[in-house]
Design an enzyme around this catalytic site. Structure first.
Site, PDB file in Angstrom:
ATOM      1  N   SER A 153       6.854   4.405   3.846  1.00  0.00           N
ATOM      2  CA  SER A 153       6.695   3.117   3.172  1.00  0.00           C
ATOM      3  C   SER A 153       8.018   2.703   2.527  1.00  0.00           C
ATOM      4  CB  SER A 153       5.540   3.200   2.163  1.00  0.00           C
ATOM      5  OG  SER A 153       5.169   1.923   1.698  1.00  0.00           O
ATOM      6  N   GLU A 221     -11.681 -12.502   6.776  1.00  0.00           N
ATOM      7  CA  GLU A 221     -10.977 -11.296   6.335  1.00  0.00           C
ATOM      8  C   GLU A 221     -10.574 -11.407   4.873  1.00  0.00           C
ATOM      9  OE1 GLU A 221      -7.541 -10.947   8.755  1.00  0.00           O
ATOM     10  OE2 GLU A 221      -6.516 -12.666   7.889  1.00  0.00           O
ATOM     11  N   HIS A 257      -1.839   2.346   6.712  1.00  0.00           N
ATOM     12  CA  HIS A 257      -0.620   2.596   5.937  1.00  0.00           C
ATOM     13  C   HIS A 257      -0.743   3.854   5.083  1.00  0.00           C
ATOM     14  CE1 HIS A 257       3.276   1.394   4.496  1.00  0.00           C
ATOM     15  NE2 HIS A 257       2.887   1.497   3.235  1.00  0.00           N
TER      16      HIS A 257
END
Length: 286
Positions: A153, A221, A257
């Site tokens: 990240s 979403e 992630h």
């Protein structure tokens, strides 16, 4: 009567380091048992040490004794973390892992909150080079030509920034889900500007990203999905890998992630601490 004791990582040590940049760091070191290689041990340094150190050490401990089968050699694991109880010191890592940027151009933070201080990457790299590496050199016989860096990240962003600014500081770099959206994609532009001047002996690079990190648009979403898509993590990682070019570019199927960092441990160990001669990486990039 059954008694409870704390679980420890065998053979690991922890050091508290006062950084010259004002940071307080927890440096965790695991040196393998067994014979010392003729040139010293290879080393894998990794960022976000509080979150990943135990997983990295145990993954290596399982794989290294069977090097011919796993492709992984024994090595020293060094986790650079912070003096906190949780897995992250979010404010400090945001400062340490980000190159300088104008706060007015950063937009909204990925978690929807306000940005804390940023732009400490170069000072943090100095800590790695002038304090963490010498600390390790005093603890174990190491091979200075076989040192690797792993970041996820914002840590992946830091690793690739280091590649461009100090391309010979590490022999290998692993960047997982690198935050290349930072500062409007500034690191991609920096790569274009510096590409011609990168030395032939720059670090070899592996870039990996989760297959679920750039979700397609779906009706109804939540805002988090839209924000993740706007970061173009897969698109940007592929663009950086193609332009460099990276030695390995890998999409980790069905990983997001948060999960990509652990899914990448096996491939990262094979890349950063290869057993025997350096592997032939031809064909590893789709």
């Amino acid at each position: 009567m059954t008694t409870a004791t704390d679980v420890t990582i065998a053979g690991a040590q922890r050091f508290d380091l006062a950084g010259a940049n004002g940071g307080a760091y927890r440096v965790m070191v695991a040196v393998p048992r067994g014979p010392i290689p003729a040139g010293g041990f290879p080393v894998l340094y990794h960022l976000d040490g509080n979150a990943v150190f135990a997983s990295m050490v145990e993954a290596l401990r399982i794989q290294a004794p069977r090097g011919p089968a796993t492709g992984v050699a024994p090595g020293v694991i060094v986790g650079i973390g912070y003096s906190v109880d949780g897995p992250f010191d979010r404010n400090r890592r945001t400062f340490d892992y980000t190159p300088a940027a104008d706060p007015a151009t950063l937009g909204e933070r990925p978690d929807g909150g306000a940005w804390t201080e940023t732009g400490g990457a170069d000072a943090f790299i100095e800590v790695l080079e002038t304090q963490v590496k010498p600390l390790l050199a005093g603890l174990a016989p190491i091979d200075p030509a076989r040192q690797a860096l792993f970041g996820h990240s914002l840590g992946g962003l830091l690793a690739l920034h280091l590649l461009l600014t100090r391309p010979e500081a590490f022999a290998r770099i692993v960047a997982v889900s690198p935050s290349l959206w930072w500062n409007g994609g500034a690191l991609l532009r920096d790569l274009e500007a510096r590409h011609a001047s990168l030395p032939a002996n720059r670090a070899r690079v592996m870039i990996a990203v989760g297959g679920e990190e750039e979700p397609p648009e779906t009706p109804g979403e939540d805002p988090h999905a839209a924000r993740r898509r706007s970061h173009r993590l897969i698109t940007n990682a592929r663009a950086f890998a193609d332009r460099l070019p990276a030695d390995v570019f890998r999409i980790l199927p069905e990983e997001n992630h948060g999960s990509a960092v652990h899914a990448a441990l096996g491939p990262a160990l094979r890349f950063a601490l290869p057993a025997g001669p350096a592997p032939d990486l031809t064909g590893t990039r789709p």
